[in-house]
Design a protein around this motif. Structure first.
Motif, short mmCIF file in Angstrom:
data_model
loop_
_atom_site.label_atom_id
_atom_site.label_comp_id
_atom_site.label_asym_id
_atom_site.label_seq_id
_atom_site.Cartn_x
_atom_site.Cartn_y
_atom_site.Cartn_z
N CYS A 69 24.75 80.94 10.13
CA CYS A 69 25.48 79.82 9.86
C CYS A 69 24.55 78.77 9.32
O CYS A 69 24.49 78.11 10.37
CB CYS A 69 26.44 79.88 10.07
N THR A 70 24.23 77.43 8.86
CA THR A 70 24.19 76.15 8.59
C THR A 70 25.17 75.06 9.34
O THR A 70 24.70 74.39 9.46
CB THR A 70 23.84 75.73 7.53
N GLY A 71 26.38 75.23 9.63
CA GLY A 71 26.86 74.82 10.45
C GLY A 71 27.74 73.26 9.58
O GLY A 71 28.27 72.14 10.32
N ASP A 72 28.07 73.32 8.22
CA ASP A 72 27.69 72.56 7.02
C ASP A 72 29.40 72.23 7.41
O ASP A 72 29.75 70.77 7.55
CB ASP A 72 27.18 72.54 6.15
N GLY A 73 30.16 72.81 7.49
CA GLY A 73 31.51 73.18 7.59
C GLY A 73 32.09 72.88 6.24
O GLY A 73 33.42 72.98 5.68
N LEU A 74 31.76 73.35 5.20
CA LEU A 74 31.86 73.77 3.86
C LEU A 74 32.99 74.43 3.94
O LEU A 74 34.43 73.96 3.31
CB LEU A 74 30.92 74.50 2.97
N CYS A 75 33.12 75.87 4.10
CA CYS A 75 34.38 76.47 4.11
C CYS A 75 35.39 76.11 4.45
O CYS A 75 36.42 76.84 4.44
CB CYS A 75 33.62 77.79 4.77
N CYS A 135 28.68 78.63 0.16
CA CYS A 135 28.15 78.72 1.18
C CYS A 135 26.94 78.27 1.24
O CYS A 135 26.03 78.81 0.53
CB CYS A 135 28.45 79.63 1.86
N PRO A 136 25.91 77.88 1.90
CA PRO A 136 24.55 76.89 1.86
C PRO A 136 24.20 78.28 2.71
O PRO A 136 22.87 78.24 1.71
CB PRO A 136 24.52 75.51 2.30
N GLY A 137 24.61 79.16 3.28
CA GLY A 137 23.92 79.82 4.05
C GLY A 137 23.42 81.11 3.60
O GLY A 137 23.11 82.25 4.07
N ILE A 164 31.58 87.05 8.73
CA ILE A 164 30.47 85.43 8.70
C ILE A 164 29.66 85.78 9.33
O ILE A 164 29.62 86.67 10.60
CB ILE A 164 31.28 84.46 8.82
N CYS A 167 26.20 83.02 3.81
CA CYS A 167 26.41 84.07 5.07
C CYS A 167 28.06 84.25 4.56
O CYS A 167 28.79 84.68 6.30
CB CYS A 167 25.91 83.53 6.27
N ILE A 168 29.09 84.35 3.97
CA ILE A 168 30.38 84.57 4.01
C ILE A 168 30.20 86.07 3.19
O ILE A 168 29.58 85.70 1.96
CB ILE A 168 30.97 83.96 3.45
N SER A 180 30.77 78.75 12.05
CA SER A 180 31.92 79.09 11.32
C SER A 180 32.23 80.45 11.58
O SER A 180 31.75 81.20 12.10
CB SER A 180 32.08 78.87 10.06
S1 SF4 Z 1 29.76 77.34 4.33
FE1 SF4 Z 1 28.15 78.69 4.79
S2 SF4 Z 1 27.44 77.47 6.27
FE2 SF4 Z 1 29.08 76.76 6.19
S3 SF4 Z 1 29.47 76.38 7.22
FE3 SF4 Z 1 30.57 77.62 6.32
S4 SF4 Z 1 29.84 79.88 6.84
FE4 SF4 Z 1 28.74 78.71 8.08
#
Ligand code: SF4
Length: 76
Positions: free
Chosen positions: A10-16, A67-69, A5, A71-72, A31
């Motif tokens: 990372c936006t920190g939304d926690g979706l992952c 992932c909205p960022g 990552i 970044c994965i 994340s």
């Molecule tokens: S889904 Fe992407 S942007 Fe959102 S917390 Fe996980 S790594 Fe960060």
């Protein structure tokens, strides 16, 4: 296949973590990939890259897609 990552994006939304909690874990709204010892690899970035267990691959791919960022990163 390996996953890492870019915490800078990372936006920190926690979706992952919602999609694949065995692989992703949020710490202070960022994340991190969980390493072989079961703990998040706090250095982050490409040097904190972990092998994806075959059973987790679909969920990791889903997380990367959602992932909205964007970044994965998944690499062979
Ligand atoms: S889904 Fe992407 S942007 Fe959102 S917390 Fe996980 S790594 Fe960060």
């Amino acid at each position: 296949m390996n996953v890492w990552i870019d915490q800078d994006l990372c936006t920190g939304d926690g979706l992952c973590e919602e999609i694949c909690p065995p692989v992703f874990h949020l710490v202070d709204s960022l994340s991190y990939v969980i390493g072989p010892n079961g703990q998040p690899m706090m250095a982050g970035g490409p040097n904190s890259c972990a092998e994806i267990a075959p059973a987790m691959l679909d969920a990791v791919l889903d997380a990367a897609e959602e992932c909205p960022g964007e970044c994965i990163f998944i690499e062979s």
